[in-house]
Design a protein around this motif. Structure first.
Motif: not given
Length: 322
Positions: A53-54, A84-85, A108-110, A281-285
């Protein structure tokens, strides 16, 4: 000796565990501090464990384009196909988009806001983005309906699309109904759609609503030509939350003096928009903390090669304050 055996040394943790721990550190710390601690930590940073995840979106907003390309290339290479991100802003090189697509098997997340991709490059790479479920192409002014259509045809798992624009980028547009039509025709699984400041009609919005039956959130801020009846919306789309068109936000406050009539909070549409649900729906950490100096800015990035503890040379990134 018995007391010592109860504890496991940090340098003995498996790389996967180290990668999870290091995600809580800033980009600067992971690239400049961790590699010098011990061999196992350096191996974890150089390997894919830290880079599945980047998220360098905030950093990328402040760096020079050349530095950005080199950083993205380095981190994606380190991910070794396990990415993945990816969240990065302001990419302008077609080679970078191709590099992302080549490593998108698990992506999955871009999020690529403010990037200068074209319809043609999107058409070329969309077929490799089939695993993407969350896509952000906000403020990408060089793409239009052809790019969105290509994405819709290939990204069958897409549930979130962010396609917000800056008011100045759409001020001279006569209509962007073609973009909305591409979304309605090819993205039936969308649950969240953001189209702030698009020049679109009420009719095309209704087509989106009839085609994207799973839609739960729709951002129409600044879509001034859209007129949705409150009673109609509540009766036909009771689970849908809509933001806009008349909402006072940053652009109205700072850039558009003639929109002062909409400053009253009552201009929010009535059907149960909750500000706290903007990020459903924002999966940002957590955003990287400590990335900037005390003045909140990064002035220069220098990428250096050095001979590390292992035989292979690693890429060492130093953040230099001006």
């Amino acid at each position: 000796m018995e007391g010592e055996s109860e504890f496991r040394h940090w340098d003995e943790l498996i790389p996967d565990a180290l990668g999870l721990i290091f995600r809580n550190l800033s980009l600067q710390e992971v690239l400049t501090v961790i590699p010098g601690v011990c061999k196992s930590w350096r191996r974890a940073v150089i390997g894919p464990y830290c880079w599945q995840e980047i998220d360098i979106e905030e950093w990328s907003n402040r760096c020079q384009p050349g530095h950005l390309d080199r950083m993205v290339e380095m981190l994606i290479t380190r991910s070794s196909g396990s990415l993945r991100k990816l969240c990065v802003s302001g990419l302008h090189n077609d080679m970078m988009f191709s590099l992302i697509a080549e490593n998108a098997g698990s992506l999955q997340t871009l999020r690529l806001p403010r990037s200068e991709m074209s319809d043609s490059i999107v058409d070329q790479i969309a077929g490799r983005l089939s695993a993407v479920t969350i896509l952000d192409l906000s403020y990408c002014s060089k793409i239009g309906a052809p790019a969105l259509e290509a994405i819709g045809k290939h990204c069958k798992l897409l549930v979130v699309l962010c396609r917000n624009m800056h008011p100045l980028d759409t001020a001279d547009k006569l209509s962007q109904d073609d973009e909305a039509n591409a979304i309605a025709s090819t993205m039936p699984k969308l649950k969240r759609l953001e189209m702030a400041y698009h020049v679109i009609s009420t009719e095309i919005v209704l087509k989106i609503l009839s085609s994207c039956t799973l839609l739960e959130f729709l951002d129409l801020r600044g879509c001034w030509d859209v007129k949705l009846d409150d009673k109609f919306m509540k009766g036909n789309f009771p689970n849908l939350k809509v933001l806009g068109p008349f909402v006072m936000d940053y652009y109205e406050i700072n850039d558009w003096d003639d929109c002062s009539d909409y400053s009253d909070g009552s201009e929010y549409l009535a059907w149960e928009f909750l500000a706290g649900e903007m990020g459903d729906y924002d999966d940002d950490d957590e955003i990287y903390e400590g990335m900037w100096d005390d003045e909140g800015r990064l002035e220069e990035l220098e990428l250096r090669f050095y001979d590390g503890i292992e035989e292979d040379a690693g890429i060492y990134a130093m953040l230099i304050k001006g």
